[in-house]
Design a protein around this motif. Structure first.
Motif, PDB file in Angstrom:
ATOM      1  N   ALA A 178       4.579   7.482   0.263  1.00  0.00           N
ATOM      2  CA  ALA A 178       4.282   7.283   1.682  1.00  0.00           C
ATOM      3  C   ALA A 178       3.475   5.997   1.806  1.00  0.00           C
ATOM      4  O   ALA A 178       2.782   5.608   0.867  1.00  0.00           O
ATOM      5  CB  ALA A 178       3.484   8.468   2.224  1.00  0.00           C
TER       6      ALA A 178
ATOM      7  N   CYS B 281       0.859  -1.185   0.000  1.00  0.00           N
ATOM      8  CA  CYS B 281       0.000   0.000   0.000  1.00  0.00           C
ATOM      9  C   CYS B 281       0.894   1.232   0.000  1.00  0.00           C
ATOM     10  O   CYS B 281       1.647   1.465   0.947  1.00  0.00           O
ATOM     11  CB  CYS B 281      -0.899   0.009   1.226  1.00  0.00           C
ATOM     12  N   VAL B 282       0.805   1.995  -1.058  1.00  0.00           N
ATOM     13  CA  VAL B 282       1.660   3.167  -1.198  1.00  0.00           C
ATOM     14  C   VAL B 282       0.843   4.298  -1.821  1.00  0.00           C
ATOM     15  O   VAL B 282      -0.048   4.055  -2.633  1.00  0.00           O
ATOM     16  CB  VAL B 282       2.913   2.836  -2.047  1.00  0.00           C
ATOM     17  N   ALA B 283       1.140   5.500  -1.392  1.00  0.00           N
ATOM     18  CA  ALA B 283       0.440   6.672  -1.932  1.00  0.00           C
ATOM     19  C   ALA B 283       1.471   7.751  -2.221  1.00  0.00           C
ATOM     20  O   ALA B 283       2.584   7.719  -1.693  1.00  0.00           O
ATOM     21  CB  ALA B 283      -0.589   7.170  -0.930  1.00  0.00           C
ATOM     22  N   PHE B 284       1.093   8.685  -3.073  1.00  0.00           N
ATOM     23  CA  PHE B 284       1.972   9.806  -3.413  1.00  0.00           C
ATOM     24  C   PHE B 284       1.204  11.105  -3.139  1.00  0.00           C
ATOM     25  O   PHE B 284       0.793  11.794  -4.060  1.00  0.00           O
ATOM     26  CB  PHE B 284       2.400   9.718  -4.889  1.00  0.00           C
ATOM     27  N   PRO B 285       1.004  11.391  -1.867  1.00  0.00           N
ATOM     28  CA  PRO B 285       0.174  12.563  -1.545  1.00  0.00           C
ATOM     29  C   PRO B 285       0.937  13.866  -1.723  1.00  0.00           C
ATOM     30  O   PRO B 285       2.089  13.990  -1.296  1.00  0.00           O
ATOM     31  CB  PRO B 285      -0.162  12.335  -0.065  1.00  0.00           C
ATOM     32  N   ASP B 286       0.311  14.805  -2.380  1.00  0.00           N
ATOM     33  CA  ASP B 286       0.871  16.158  -2.491  1.00  0.00           C
ATOM     34  C   ASP B 286       0.234  16.973  -1.381  1.00  0.00           C
ATOM     35  O   ASP B 286      -0.908  17.412  -1.494  1.00  0.00           O
ATOM     36  CB  ASP B 286       0.545  16.754  -3.865  1.00  0.00           C
TER      37      ASP B 286
ATOM     38  N   ARG C 209       6.615  12.510  -2.986  1.00  0.00           N
ATOM     39  CA  ARG C 209       7.342  11.424  -2.318  1.00  0.00           C
ATOM     40  C   ARG C 209       6.355  10.314  -1.893  1.00  0.00           C
ATOM     41  O   ARG C 209       5.232  10.607  -1.488  1.00  0.00           O
ATOM     42  CB  ARG C 209       7.985  12.036  -1.084  1.00  0.00           C
TER      43      ARG C 209
ATOM     44  N   ALA D 103       8.917   4.765  -9.428  1.00  0.00           N
ATOM     45  CA  ALA D 103       9.521   4.385  -8.143  1.00  0.00           C
ATOM     46  C   ALA D 103       9.958   2.915  -8.153  1.00  0.00           C
ATOM     47  O   ALA D 103      10.995   2.572  -7.589  1.00  0.00           O
ATOM     48  CB  ALA D 103       8.530   4.641  -7.011  1.00  0.00           C
TER      49      ALA D 103
ATOM     50  N   GLY E 115       0.601   3.755   2.293  1.00  0.00           N
ATOM     51  CA  GLY E 115      -0.831   3.999   2.160  1.00  0.00           C
ATOM     52  C   GLY E 115      -1.625   3.044   3.033  1.00  0.00           C
ATOM     53  O   GLY E 115      -1.058   2.182   3.710  1.00  0.00           O
TER      54      GLY E 115
ATOM     55  N   ARG F 287      -4.697  13.937  -4.070  1.00  0.00           N
ATOM     56  CA  ARG F 287      -4.706  12.751  -4.929  1.00  0.00           C
ATOM     57  C   ARG F 287      -4.306  13.096  -6.361  1.00  0.00           C
ATOM     58  O   ARG F 287      -4.884  13.988  -6.990  1.00  0.00           O
ATOM     59  CB  ARG F 287      -6.125  12.204  -4.905  1.00  0.00           C
ATOM     60  N   LEU F 288      -3.333  12.362  -6.871  1.00  0.00           N
ATOM     61  CA  LEU F 288      -2.912  12.551  -8.258  1.00  0.00           C
ATOM     62  C   LEU F 288      -3.959  11.962  -9.195  1.00  0.00           C
ATOM     63  O   LEU F 288      -4.716  11.075  -8.814  1.00  0.00           O
ATOM     64  CB  LEU F 288      -1.583  11.825  -8.499  1.00  0.00           C
TER      65      LEU F 288
ATOM     66  N   ALA G 294       3.825   7.273 -11.198  1.00  0.00           N
ATOM     67  CA  ALA G 294       4.661   7.445 -10.003  1.00  0.00           C
ATOM     68  C   ALA G 294       5.093   6.080  -9.464  1.00  0.00           C
ATOM     69  O   ALA G 294       6.258   5.884  -9.110  1.00  0.00           O
ATOM     70  CB  ALA G 294       3.888   8.229  -8.940  1.00  0.00           C
TER      71      ALA G 294
ATOM     72  N   ALA H  35       6.459   1.397   1.490  1.00  0.00           N
ATOM     73  CA  ALA H  35       5.046   0.989   1.456  1.00  0.00           C
ATOM     74  C   ALA H  35       4.677   0.189   2.705  1.00  0.00           C
ATOM     75  O   ALA H  35       5.544  -0.379   3.375  1.00  0.00           O
ATOM     76  CB  ALA H  35       4.799   0.143   0.210  1.00  0.00           C
TER      77      ALA H  35
ATOM     78  N   ASP I 269      -1.225   9.428 -13.406  1.00  0.00           N
ATOM     79  CA  ASP I 269      -0.036   9.940 -12.707  1.00  0.00           C
ATOM     80  C   ASP I 269       0.321   9.019 -11.543  1.00  0.00           C
ATOM     81  O   ASP I 269       1.500   8.809 -11.243  1.00  0.00           O
ATOM     82  CB  ASP I 269      -0.282  11.359 -12.181  1.00  0.00           C
TER      83      ASP I 269
END
Lengths: 206, 77
Positions: free
Chosen positions: B74, A125-130, B72, A152, B76, A139-140, A148, A164, A144
């Protein structure tokens, strides 16, 4: 007599007015409220923005991945990336050198699996929060998010796996769905191979 | 990459032009300071596509036509 009746009528009218006025005023206000145009504070919200963002994201993704990966994403909705760590994504996984791969879905965990047996290894589980939330959301766009993850994973697989949150398969994505997607991927690859052979075997007319 | 916007051009220039070079370095540092990751998409000699993560402007391969900054990663839920 007439004077008494008139006085009584006036008193009755005044009493009725006193009773009826608040009710009538409230109903009138409700009627006005129903008819009034509600001005919602939208802060410049543009309903087409998310769609345009996704279109741009798809173009960017297409420019980065190869033709097969792009076709895979366009037709199946996910991208497969081959794993590159000699000992597998997790040190506890004893893969015996078997090749492994990841399935990248938009805004869903990355799935690690063994292509030979279709055994699911883990969910990452991975996210790319801005966090600047430039448009009110961290949310992208979908493509995108896929790009990402692709960057990665292909750029620094170990770091992404370490970042993650790892879970056993089935926590968020139904393993049945993943196995169905793996079956679809196999069918899709076979179909592409057949088409390629047909194209290579055909001879153009003079 | 930006939520609600997709790809956004941050800066462009010719690294052989000193002014552009300085501006690109400044932009690069600003993006990393803002917590972004930077990657350069490239093709391997075998025809595979992959990304190269870069943490300094000097790591950007010569001839790279773009650097993509993205938030970057993170863990989730």
């Amino acid at each position: 007599m007439l004077l008494a009746l008139s006085a009584s009528a006036i008193v009755i009218l005044v009493l009725l007015w006193e009773v009826a006025w608040p009710v009538a005023a409230e109903r009138f206000e409700r009627w006005r409220a129903r008819r009034a145009l509600v001005e919602v504070e939208v802060d410049g919200y543009d309903p087409g923005r998310e769609r345009r963002a996704e279109q741009k994201a798809r173009a960017l993704l297409r420019s980065c991945v190869n033709e097969e990966e792009w076709a895979m994403y366009r037709e199946l909705g996910f991208i497969r990336v081959w794993g590159g760590l000699a000992d597998g994504p997790e040190r506890d996984d004893d893969l015996g050198g078997a090749p492994y791969a990841y399935l990248i879905y938009p805004h869903k965990p990355v799935i690690a699996y063994l292509p030979q047996t279709r055994r699911l290894l883990n969910e990452y589980c991975v996210a790319f929060p801005d966090e600047t939330r430039p448009y009110g959301s961290a949310r992208l766009p979908d493509s995108d998010d896929v790009l990402a993850k692709w960057m990665a994973l292909t750029g620094d697989e170990r770091r992404l796996v370490a970042t993650a949150n790892m879970h056993l398969p089935g926590r968020q994505i139904d393993p049945k769905q993943v196995r169905r997607d793996l079956w679809r991927l196999t069918q899709w690859e076979q179909s592409r191979m057949r088409e390629r052979h047909r194209g290579a075997g055909s001879v153009s007319a003079p | 990459m930006k939520p609600g916007h997709g790809e956004v051009l941050i800066a462009e220039g010719d690294v052989d032009v000193p002014e552009d070079h300085e501006a690109l370095i400044d932009t690069f540092r600003a993006q990393l300071d803002a917590g972004m990751w930077a990657a350069v998409p490239r093709a391997t000699p075998g025809g595979r596509r992959e990304a190269q993560m870069v943490t300094s402007f000097d790591d950007v391969p010569p001839g790279a036509d773009r650097v993509i900054f993205f938030p970057r990663a993170a863990g989730g839920r």
